[in-house]
Scaffold this motif. Structure first.
Motif, short mmCIF file in Angstrom:
data_model
loop_
_atom_site.label_atom_id
_atom_site.label_comp_id
_atom_site.label_asym_id
_atom_site.label_seq_id
_atom_site.Cartn_x
_atom_site.Cartn_y
_atom_site.Cartn_z
N PRO A 149 0.94 -1.25 -0.10
CA PRO A 149 0.06 0.04 -0.04
C PRO A 149 0.78 1.44 -0.08
O PRO A 149 1.88 1.14 0.59
N SER A 172 -6.34 -1.10 -1.91
CA SER A 172 -5.44 0.04 -1.54
C SER A 172 -4.69 0.81 -2.94
O SER A 172 -4.41 -0.14 -3.76
N LYS A 184 -3.65 -1.68 -8.46
CA LYS A 184 -3.64 -1.32 -6.85
C LYS A 184 -3.34 -2.70 -6.28
O LYS A 184 -2.74 -3.59 -6.82
#
Length: 296
Positions: free
Chosen positions: A118, A147, A197
């Motif tokens: 992240p 995230s 992501k």
């Protein structure tokens, strides 16, 4: 006497797990920061592979890594990999856009790391892996969010391990072909592009190219979203186990395509670094046969 012997044998695994029977740990570089220890180890190993003579051709290497805590909890584990291109001596090569040219002992090289986490993990190192009853088995029950991801440098990643006092393992360096280096660069650019992501449990997301985990960021460089193991993630397939699984995949898949140029032994090739609160003192967690000590 039989009862005492039985109790002793029963207790041995517990004692070993508690770290009371310590393996030999090298404290000779204890005062050297862990990142410096790791970089020096890589440089020494690659230099030995290149030899003292003239390097007439480009050489390419990968160094897989992992870190984990006692108990190998997934939220405190991570898999990542460094990639190196050593340039030929006395030539003017075409450099890789976006990579910094570096020098060591009169040799020039490029290097980068794939460490997918992240984006705010340095300031918020609290990873959600499984949240919800039965989420390890049924991915639809996992409430962990998707995230924004970021590819961390080797220095940043090692800092995360040091802050958590984790054990760090590394394998290699293993020599690869140029095609393997090019695939790794392609993966780095994909991650840096912002379209992918991060999610630790990526079973519902990697197929549609929405989000991937650190494991899948380095696994299958020749295919973006490979499946792996039990429930699509493997059983405890994180930390040392995760990177070992990646290496097995490289051996079974990439090497068959001629990308990996040497054999891999996931147990014998592993070297590591373990936290010790004092020099030559007790090591709280040492899962490695060969390890050097570090301090925070």
């Amino acid at each position: 006497m039989f009862f005492r012997t039985f109790i002793l044998l029963l207790a041995l695994p517990i004692v070993a797990q508690a770290g009371l029977f310590q393996r030999d740990v090298d404290f000779s570089n204890y005062d050297v920061p862990l990142y410096t220890q790791i970089v020096d180890h890589i440089k020494a190993k690659v230099s030995a592979r290149l030899g003292e003579g003239s390097n007439t051709r480009e050489r390419y290497f990968i160094i897989p890594f992992a870190y984990e805590d006692r108990g190998n909890h997934p939220e405190f584990s991570h898999s990542f990999i460094s990639v190196i291109r050593v340039l030929a001596d006395n030539k003017q090569p075409k450099l890789t856009p976006g990579l910094k040219l570096r020098r060591y002992r009169n040799r020039e090289f490029e290097a980068f790391t794939i460490s997918w986490l992240p984006h705010d993990f340095l300031s918020n190192p609290h990873l959600c892996v499984f949240d919800g009853a039965g989420s390890r088995i049924i991915p639809e029950r996992n409430n962990c969010p998707v995230s924004t991801g970021r590819n961390f440098t080797l220095a940043e990643t090692i800092k995360l391990a040091v802050d958590a006092k984790n054990a760090v393992a590394m394998w290699g360096p293993y020599e690869i072909k140029k095609a393997g280096f090019d695939l790794a660069v392609k993966r780095k650019r994909l991650l840096d592009g912002g379209t992918i992501k991060y999610r630790a449990d990526d079973r519902l997301y990697r197929k549609d190219k929405v989000a991937i985990s650190c494991f899948h960021a380095i696994a299958g460089l020749d295919e973006l979203f490979p499946n792996g193991g039990l429930f699509g993630t493997g059983f405890k397939m994180w930390g040392f186990n995760g990177t070992a699984r990646v290496l097995i995949e490289y051996t079974e898949k990439a090497r068959n395509k001629g990308l990996l140029l040497e054999p891999v032994d996931v147990k014998r090739d592993r070297y590591g670094f373990v936290y010790a609160p004092t020099g030559n003192g007790h090591v709280p967690y040492d899962p490695l046969k060969n390890a050097s000590a570090y301090q925070r």
